[in-house]
Enzyme design. Structure first.
Site, short mmCIF file in Angstrom:
data_model
loop_
_atom_site.label_atom_id
_atom_site.label_comp_id
_atom_site.label_asym_id
_atom_site.label_seq_id
_atom_site.Cartn_x
_atom_site.Cartn_y
_atom_site.Cartn_z
N ASP A 192 -0.71 37.64 -12.18
CA ASP A 192 -1.79 37.66 -10.90
C ASP A 192 -3.13 37.71 -11.74
OD1 ASP A 192 -2.01 35.50 -8.85
OD2 ASP A 192 -3.36 36.94 -7.63
N LYS A 221 4.38 38.75 -2.39
CA LYS A 221 3.23 38.98 -2.18
C LYS A 221 2.21 39.98 -2.07
CE LYS A 221 1.41 34.54 -3.43
NZ LYS A 221 1.41 34.31 -4.97
N LYS A 235 1.90 25.08 -3.96
CA LYS A 235 1.23 24.07 -3.05
C LYS A 235 0.77 22.89 -3.24
CE LYS A 235 -1.40 28.77 -4.96
NZ LYS A 235 -2.64 28.67 -6.06
N GLU A 248 4.16 40.22 -7.18
CA GLU A 248 3.02 39.81 -8.27
C GLU A 248 2.56 40.92 -8.03
OE1 GLU A 248 0.25 36.87 -6.14
OE2 GLU A 248 -0.37 38.26 -4.71
N ARG A 297 0.99 -1.55 -0.22
CA ARG A 297 -0.35 0.26 0.13
C ARG A 297 0.91 1.41 0.07
NH1 ARG A 297 -3.59 1.68 -2.73
NH2 ARG A 297 -4.06 -0.36 -2.13
#
Length: 306
Positions: free
Chosen positions: A228, A177, A145, A207, A110
């Site tokens: 963005d 950002k 992410k 950004e 597994r």
């Protein structure tokens, strides 16, 4: 296209010591104090052979990790790879042959499948995006992410699928950002602080989410911009403005946010240097891959009679 200021390497090989260390952690999570089912049900002397089979067409990633899983469970297990990471295979393709003591193979099954299913899913989605922009010369990049604890493996899978790896983490590139800007008191303050800071010289990317914001940033001078959540048309205009600006001719341009398989080519054709897609890792479905077990048949009760 501008020179990529972040691409420090063009190859991505998995460090064996890292893989072995991570595999022990993965197995500890599943096996814990021991595989009670296999230990009680399967004879220690039982041997088996098995095949790891792709149940659907996919791009393979994670085969060295699979081999490390079985090796960690029992060094007597032999794994013969029948494909290579990055291969596009058809449904029914045998990816690896496994042979050795039956119980340890079951113990590692597994964990090995979870990993290759996840990583092959990332590689497969990445290849679809890469194919969608074929001929544009624009790479498809990954993001941060990723699944906590699996980042290196997932970014390796992006590489296997033909994608471009962007920064590995917060430590290897400066990306200012919107929340950084807010915390620093504005774009000018954030950029100035990044330049004043001690430490290794790093390119500065910031950004932006509008053309007016882009003009402001270009006046301040940066190495790269991240456009963005703009439409492809807005991105094309942003590219035009950037290349016409004295500080923008060599500025590296990334488009990101809301990019899909249906729109990625339009973003690439807008003239950016890369398109980044969080979905490569955060939304890739696992590929259906199985381990088909084969053990010698048990003798019939009649055959056991003297």
């Amino acid at each position: 296209m501008a020179r990529d200021p972040f691409r420090l390497r063009r190859d991505f090989t998995l460090d064996l010591a890292f893989v072995e260390r991570e595999v022990k952690r993965f197995l500890a999570e599943d096996v814990g104090r021991g595989d009670v089912t296999s230990r009680r049900v399967v004879s220690k002397s039982a041997r088996a052979s098995a095949a790891i089979v792709a149940r659907q067409a996919c791009v393979v990633a994670g085969l060295p990790v699979v081999r490390a899983v079985f090796r960690a469970v029992d060094p007597a297990i032999v794994v013969a790879l029948k494909a290579e990471d990055g291969d596009a295979v058809a449904a029914g393709a045998v990816l690896a042959a496994v042979e050795g003591p039956a119980a340890p193979i079951l113990t590692g099954e597994r964990t090995a499948l979870n990993l290759i299913q996840r990583l092959s899913g990332v590689a497969t989605v990445t290849r679809r995006y890469v194919d969608a922009v074929a001929g544009t010369g624009v790479p498809v990049s990954d993001t941060r992410k990723t699944t906590p604890g699996l980042r290196i493996l997932e970014k390796y899978a992006v590489h296997a699928g033909g994608g471009r790896n962007h920064r590995m983490g917060l430590f290897d590139a400066i990306l200012i950002k919107d929340n950084h800007r807010a915390a620093a008191g504005g774009a000018a303050q954030a950029i100035a602080a990044a330049r004043r800071a001690r430490g290794p010289v790093m390119p500065i990317q910031i950004e932006v989410d509008s053309l007016s914001d882009l003009r402001l940033v270009l006046d301040l001078g940066v190495d790269a911009v991240l456009l963005d959540n703009m439409t492809p048309a807005q991105v094309a205009e942003a590219v035009r403005l950037t290349r016409a600006h004295p500080h923008g001719r060599s500025c590296w341009i990334e488009a990101s946010g809301g990019v899909t398989l249906e729109t990625v080519r339009a973003y690439a054709e807008a003239g950016v240097d890369t398109v980044s897609v969080g979905a490569l890792t955060h939304s890739a479905p696992a590929v259906d891959i199985a381990l088909d077990f084969d053990v010698p048949p048990e003798p019939d009760s009649e055959d056991e009679q003297p």
